[in-house]
Design a protein around this motif. Sequence first.
Motif, PDB file in Angstrom:
ATOM      1  N   LYS A 140     -80.876  53.642  -0.591  1.00  0.00           N
ATOM      2  CA  LYS A 140     -79.881  52.775   0.049  1.00  0.00           C
ATOM      3  C   LYS A 140     -79.974  52.866   1.571  1.00  0.00           C
ATOM      4  O   LYS A 140     -79.826  51.855   2.271  1.00  0.00           O
ATOM      5  CB  LYS A 140     -78.474  53.151  -0.411  1.00  0.00           C
ATOM      6  N   ASP A 141     -80.247  54.073   2.078  1.00  0.00           N
ATOM      7  CA  ASP A 141     -80.407  54.237   3.524  1.00  0.00           C
ATOM      8  C   ASP A 141     -81.621  53.459   4.017  1.00  0.00           C
ATOM      9  O   ASP A 141     -81.570  52.818   5.081  1.00  0.00           O
ATOM     10  CB  ASP A 141     -80.552  55.719   3.892  1.00  0.00           C
ATOM     11  N   LEU A 142     -82.716  53.502   3.249  1.00  0.00           N
ATOM     12  CA  LEU A 142     -83.909  52.738   3.627  1.00  0.00           C
ATOM     13  C   LEU A 142     -83.601  51.239   3.651  1.00  0.00           C
ATOM     14  O   LEU A 142     -84.080  50.512   4.520  1.00  0.00           O
ATOM     15  CB  LEU A 142     -85.063  53.028   2.660  1.00  0.00           C
ATOM     16  N   LEU A 143     -82.793  50.810   2.679  1.00  0.00           N
ATOM     17  CA  LEU A 143     -82.418  49.395   2.623  1.00  0.00           C
ATOM     18  C   LEU A 143     -81.557  49.015   3.836  1.00  0.00           C
ATOM     19  O   LEU A 143     -81.769  47.972   4.459  1.00  0.00           O
ATOM     20  CB  LEU A 143     -81.669  49.102   1.319  1.00  0.00           C
ATOM     21  N   LYS A 144     -80.604  49.881   4.193  1.00  0.00           N
ATOM     22  CA  LYS A 144     -79.733  49.618   5.343  1.00  0.00           C
ATOM     23  C   LYS A 144     -80.544  49.534   6.632  1.00  0.00           C
ATOM     24  O   LYS A 144     -80.239  48.735   7.515  1.00  0.00           O
ATOM     25  CB  LYS A 144     -78.684  50.722   5.491  1.00  0.00           C
ATOM     26  N   GLN A 145     -81.572  50.394   6.715  1.00  0.00           N
ATOM     27  CA  GLN A 145     -82.416  50.406   7.917  1.00  0.00           C
ATOM     28  C   GLN A 145     -83.453  49.287   7.880  1.00  0.00           C
ATOM     29  O   GLN A 145     -84.304  49.207   8.759  1.00  0.00           O
ATOM     30  CB  GLN A 145     -83.113  51.761   8.052  1.00  0.00           C
ATOM     31  N   LYS A 146     -83.394  48.482   6.830  1.00  0.00           N
ATOM     32  CA  LYS A 146     -84.302  47.343   6.643  1.00  0.00           C
ATOM     33  C   LYS A 146     -85.774  47.772   6.604  1.00  0.00           C
ATOM     34  O   LYS A 146     -86.655  47.062   7.073  1.00  0.00           O
ATOM     35  CB  LYS A 146     -84.087  46.300   7.740  1.00  0.00           C
ATOM     36  N   LYS A 147     -86.021  48.961   6.020  1.00  0.00           N
ATOM     37  CA  LYS A 147     -87.397  49.433   5.871  1.00  0.00           C
ATOM     38  C   LYS A 147     -87.986  49.011   4.530  1.00  0.00           C
ATOM     39  O   LYS A 147     -89.188  49.088   4.332  1.00  0.00           O
ATOM     40  CB  LYS A 147     -87.455  50.959   6.014  1.00  0.00           C
ATOM     41  N   VAL A 148     -87.104  48.614   3.583  1.00  0.00           N
ATOM     42  CA  VAL A 148     -87.563  48.118   2.281  1.00  0.00           C
ATOM     43  C   VAL A 148     -86.744  46.885   1.912  1.00  0.00           C
ATOM     44  O   VAL A 148     -85.627  46.695   2.398  1.00  0.00           O
ATOM     45  CB  VAL A 148     -87.418  49.191   1.158  1.00  0.00           C
ATOM     46  N   ALA A 149     -87.310  46.071   1.044  1.00  0.00           N
ATOM     47  CA  ALA A 149     -86.605  44.877   0.568  1.00  0.00           C
ATOM     48  C   ALA A 149     -85.665  45.256  -0.573  1.00  0.00           C
ATOM     49  O   ALA A 149     -85.833  46.304  -1.194  1.00  0.00           O
ATOM     50  CB  ALA A 149     -87.623  43.835   0.094  1.00  0.00           C
ATOM     51  N   GLU A 150     -84.682  44.368  -0.842  1.00  0.00           N
ATOM     52  CA  GLU A 150     -83.703  44.656  -1.899  1.00  0.00           C
ATOM     53  C   GLU A 150     -84.352  44.807  -3.267  1.00  0.00           C
ATOM     54  O   GLU A 150     -83.991  45.707  -4.027  1.00  0.00           O
ATOM     55  CB  GLU A 150     -82.656  43.541  -1.966  1.00  0.00           C
ATOM     56  N   ASP A 151     -85.299  43.924  -3.586  1.00  0.00           N
ATOM     57  CA  ASP A 151     -85.925  44.012  -4.909  1.00  0.00           C
ATOM     58  C   ASP A 151     -86.757  45.282  -5.047  1.00  0.00           C
ATOM     59  O   ASP A 151     -86.809  45.890  -6.115  1.00  0.00           O
ATOM     60  CB  ASP A 151     -86.759  42.759  -5.228  1.00  0.00           C
ATOM     61  N   GLU A 152     -87.399  45.738  -3.956  1.00  0.00           N
ATOM     62  CA  GLU A 152     -88.146  47.010  -4.003  1.00  0.00           C
ATOM     63  C   GLU A 152     -87.187  48.171  -4.257  1.00  0.00           C
ATOM     64  O   GLU A 152     -87.471  49.069  -5.042  1.00  0.00           O
ATOM     65  CB  GLU A 152     -88.877  47.243  -2.669  1.00  0.00           C
ATOM     66  N   GLU A 153     -86.057  48.121  -3.561  1.00  0.00           N
ATOM     67  CA  GLU A 153     -85.062  49.193  -3.721  1.00  0.00           C
ATOM     68  C   GLU A 153     -84.530  49.216  -5.153  1.00  0.00           C
ATOM     69  O   GLU A 153     -84.406  50.268  -5.766  1.00  0.00           O
ATOM     70  CB  GLU A 153     -83.922  48.975  -2.715  1.00  0.00           C
ATOM     71  N   ARG A 154     -84.243  48.027  -5.693  1.00  0.00           N
ATOM     72  CA  ARG A 154     -83.722  47.951  -7.050  1.00  0.00           C
ATOM     73  C   ARG A 154     -84.757  48.468  -8.058  1.00  0.00           C
ATOM     74  O   ARG A 154     -84.430  49.206  -8.978  1.00  0.00           O
ATOM     75  CB  ARG A 154     -83.331  46.494  -7.373  1.00  0.00           C
ATOM     76  N   ARG A 155     -86.029  48.076  -7.885  1.00  0.00           N
ATOM     77  CA  ARG A 155     -87.099  48.565  -8.768  1.00  0.00           C
ATOM     78  C   ARG A 155     -87.224  50.093  -8.684  1.00  0.00           C
ATOM     79  O   ARG A 155     -87.381  50.766  -9.698  1.00  0.00           O
ATOM     80  CB  ARG A 155     -88.442  47.912  -8.393  1.00  0.00           C
ATOM     81  N   ALA A 156     -87.149  50.610  -7.474  1.00  0.00           N
ATOM     82  CA  ALA A 156     -87.249  52.058  -7.277  1.00  0.00           C
ATOM     83  C   ALA A 156     -86.079  52.780  -7.952  1.00  0.00           C
ATOM     84  O   ALA A 156     -86.265  53.831  -8.578  1.00  0.00           O
ATOM     85  CB  ALA A 156     -87.287  52.382  -5.792  1.00  0.00           C
ATOM     86  N   GLN A 157     -84.877  52.195  -7.863  1.00  0.00           N
ATOM     87  CA  GLN A 157     -83.724  52.801  -8.538  1.00  0.00           C
ATOM     88  C   GLN A 157     -83.924  52.801 -10.048  1.00  0.00           C
ATOM     89  O   GLN A 157     -83.572  53.776 -10.719  1.00  0.00           O
ATOM     90  CB  GLN A 157     -82.433  52.058  -8.172  1.00  0.00           C
ATOM     91  N   ASP A 158     -84.492  51.725 -10.574  1.00  0.00           N
ATOM     92  CA  ASP A 158     -84.772  51.674 -12.015  1.00  0.00           C
ATOM     93  C   ASP A 158     -85.779  52.758 -12.410  1.00  0.00           C
ATOM     94  O   ASP A 158     -85.629  53.423 -13.433  1.00  0.00           O
ATOM     95  CB  ASP A 158     -85.304  50.296 -12.426  1.00  0.00           C
ATOM     96  N   ASP A 159     -86.818  52.932 -11.573  1.00  0.00           N
ATOM     97  CA  ASP A 159     -87.825  53.973 -11.852  1.00  0.00           C
ATOM     98  C   ASP A 159     -87.194  55.360 -11.827  1.00  0.00           C
ATOM     99  O   ASP A 159     -87.493  56.213 -12.682  1.00  0.00           O
ATOM    100  CB  ASP A 159     -88.956  53.907 -10.820  1.00  0.00           C
ATOM    101  N   ILE A 160     -86.317  55.582 -10.868  1.00  0.00           N
ATOM    102  CA  ILE A 160     -85.648  56.894 -10.774  1.00  0.00           C
ATOM    103  C   ILE A 160     -84.733  57.105 -11.980  1.00  0.00           C
ATOM    104  O   ILE A 160     -84.638  58.208 -12.519  1.00  0.00           O
ATOM    105  CB  ILE A 160     -84.899  57.024  -9.432  1.00  0.00           C
TER     106      ILE A 160
END
Length: 185
Positions: A140-160
């Motif tokens: 979520k911090d990476l998303l806030k800092q705009k270092k990753v896209a929302e769909d990448e973050e969501r996919r990563a959360q699913d993997d975790i």
Amino acid sequence: MIADVKKTAEQKMKKTLETLKDDLGKVRTGRAHAGLLDHVMVDYYGTPTPIAQIANVTLIDARTIGVSPWEKKMASVIEKAIRDAELGLNPATMGEMVRVPMPALTEERRKELIKVVRHEGENARVAVRNVRRDANNQLKDLLKQKKVAEDEERRAQDDIQKLTDRHIAEIDKLLQQKEADLLAV
């Protein structure tokens, strides 16, 4: 960045599993196993030393551990260390070898040990979930800092989450095995 978060989470979850395996190994079943004495420290000329470094630990039979010290005079020190380790064991020195018979477990003691095992398992589950929470917060911090896209973050959360589910299933499997060992007469 996402790969680092996933890798760190997986390493921490594996470490939690290893810790649980070690903790469950210390819970005594009715059978003898050499690993039971791994954490027992012996006073070796003033230095606390693991038994495995000053003696050969073997299984004599299913209910007896044999400890053969490499120095004959260490047998009584090893016997005292095992007795003082609060494992509920009563070692006896026979010549140069220390024999450690495993007392039979009563039904009441088995139930107490199962409670201990379940508590250890719950602690491991909580630790895995905490790792998941920390990883998700990092994402979520990476998303806030705009270092990753929302769909990448969501996919990563699913993997975790999948990683978490897999490790919790492994914890449950370890607990079932240990409970089966404890209930086997």
